[in-house]
Design an enzyme around this catalytic site. Structure first.
Site, mmCIF file in Angstrom:
data_model
loop_
_atom_site.group_PDB
_atom_site.id
_atom_site.type_symbol
_atom_site.label_atom_id
_atom_site.label_comp_id
_atom_site.label_asym_id
_atom_site.label_seq_id
_atom_site.Cartn_x
_atom_site.Cartn_y
_atom_site.Cartn_z
ATOM 1 N N GLU A 47 -9.820 -25.498 -43.334
ATOM 2 C CA GLU A 47 -8.472 -25.231 -42.673
ATOM 3 C C GLU A 47 -7.730 -26.807 -42.284
ATOM 4 O O GLU A 47 -6.668 -26.821 -41.628
ATOM 5 C CB GLU A 47 -8.214 -24.281 -41.799
ATOM 6 C CG GLU A 47 -6.645 -23.863 -41.723
ATOM 7 C CD GLU A 47 -6.363 -23.244 -40.799
ATOM 8 O OE1 GLU A 47 -5.343 -22.481 -39.488
ATOM 9 O OE2 GLU A 47 -7.739 -21.818 -40.712
ATOM 10 N N ASP A 51 -5.767 -29.030 -43.059
ATOM 11 C CA ASP A 51 -4.179 -29.356 -41.867
ATOM 12 C C ASP A 51 -4.253 -31.531 -41.796
ATOM 13 O O ASP A 51 -2.893 -31.463 -42.493
ATOM 14 C CB ASP A 51 -3.833 -28.750 -40.997
ATOM 15 C CG ASP A 51 -3.180 -29.443 -39.956
ATOM 16 O OD1 ASP A 51 -1.918 -28.035 -40.216
ATOM 17 O OD2 ASP A 51 -3.195 -29.153 -38.919
ATOM 18 N N GLU A 123 -4.269 -24.716 -47.162
ATOM 19 C CA GLU A 123 -4.720 -25.846 -46.493
ATOM 20 C C GLU A 123 -6.298 -25.896 -46.695
ATOM 21 O O GLU A 123 -6.722 -27.176 -46.765
ATOM 22 C CB GLU A 123 -4.699 -26.023 -44.655
ATOM 23 C CG GLU A 123 -3.228 -26.063 -44.680
ATOM 24 C CD GLU A 123 -2.993 -25.775 -43.248
ATOM 25 O OE1 GLU A 123 -1.864 -26.454 -42.823
ATOM 26 O OE2 GLU A 123 -3.098 -25.249 -42.886
#
Length: 232
Positions: A47, A51, A123
């Site tokens: 993640e 991002d 993500e």
């Protein structure tokens, strides 16, 4: 069941050279806790990377699409595209919610439907694609599956702002005081709590929301309040 995905051949998994990356991208910390796995076996590290990959891809796309927008306008457009609510909507279209591997307690509390969880898994999936096939593949995935959101930006400018901001503006336009938010309930373990928050105006509850963080639950409460108040 805590694990609805029978194999990584489901959906995106079959497209990976290394299917273990996709399995990692859909594994929630609660699943690790329940199966005595290290926390690094959850999607959280992916993640973090996803991002950054998403922000770079969206920034690059907006930079090319809007040559006359200044930094502030570009930033606002990007922020509206990478919000949890938007990413969760994309994740739902992909069916990612049904594939997330979660612990039984998190499953029973409806955790897999939290916007923050769905956004995080999207993500993480983007990061997994980046690691598996490179940046161009990640860009293609983002362009394909966020096409309608990008089209909305092109046609009408930034997507609607945070519902909390919209609710405050609505109330101000009606000559009313700004909303207050109060926590009415918290459930679940410390690592994956679910909060229930109320939006209150002049002592009256105008909306109730739930989420994996107080801020997410507040946004959900504001959205519920807007739906009710604007409907009236």
């Amino acid at each position: 069941m805590g694990d609805r995905s029978n194999s990584t051949d489901s959906l995106l998994g079959s497209q990976f050279r290394d299917p273990s990356l996709f399995r990692l991208a859909i594994t929630h910390r609660s699943f690790c806790n329940e199966h005595e796995l290290d926390a690094t076996q959850s999607y959280e590290r992916l993640e973090f990377l996803g991002d950054a990959v998403l922000e770079l891809a969206i920034s690059d796309r907006l930079y090319g699409l809007f040559p006359h927008d200044d930094e502030g306008e570009l930033t606002k457009s990007r922020s509206s595209l990478v919000r949890d609510e938007v990413l969760a909507r994309v994740a739902r279209r992909l069916g990612l919610g049904d594939l997330i591997r979660v612990g039984r307690g998190f499953e029973d509390s409806g955790g897999r439907e939290q916007a923050s969880v769905l956004a995080a898994v999207l993500e993480a999936t983007i990061a997994a694609i980046y690691l598996d096939k490179g940046m161009e593949a990640a860009r293609e995935f983002i362009d394909t599956h966020m096409a309608s959101e990008l089209a909305g930006i092109i046609q009408g400018g930034p997507l609607p702002e945070n519902p909390k901001s919209r609710l405050q503006e609505f109330l101000q336009g009606q000559g009313q005081t700004a909303p207050q938010y109060r926590q009415v309930h918290r459930e679940g373990p410390d690592h994956s709590p679910i909060f229930t928050m109320e939006a209150v105006v002049d002592g009256e509850v105008v909306g109730t929301g739930r989420g994996g963080s107080k801020s997410e639950a507040e946004r959900d409460a504001a959205a519920a309040a807007l739906q009710s108040l604007e409907g009236v």
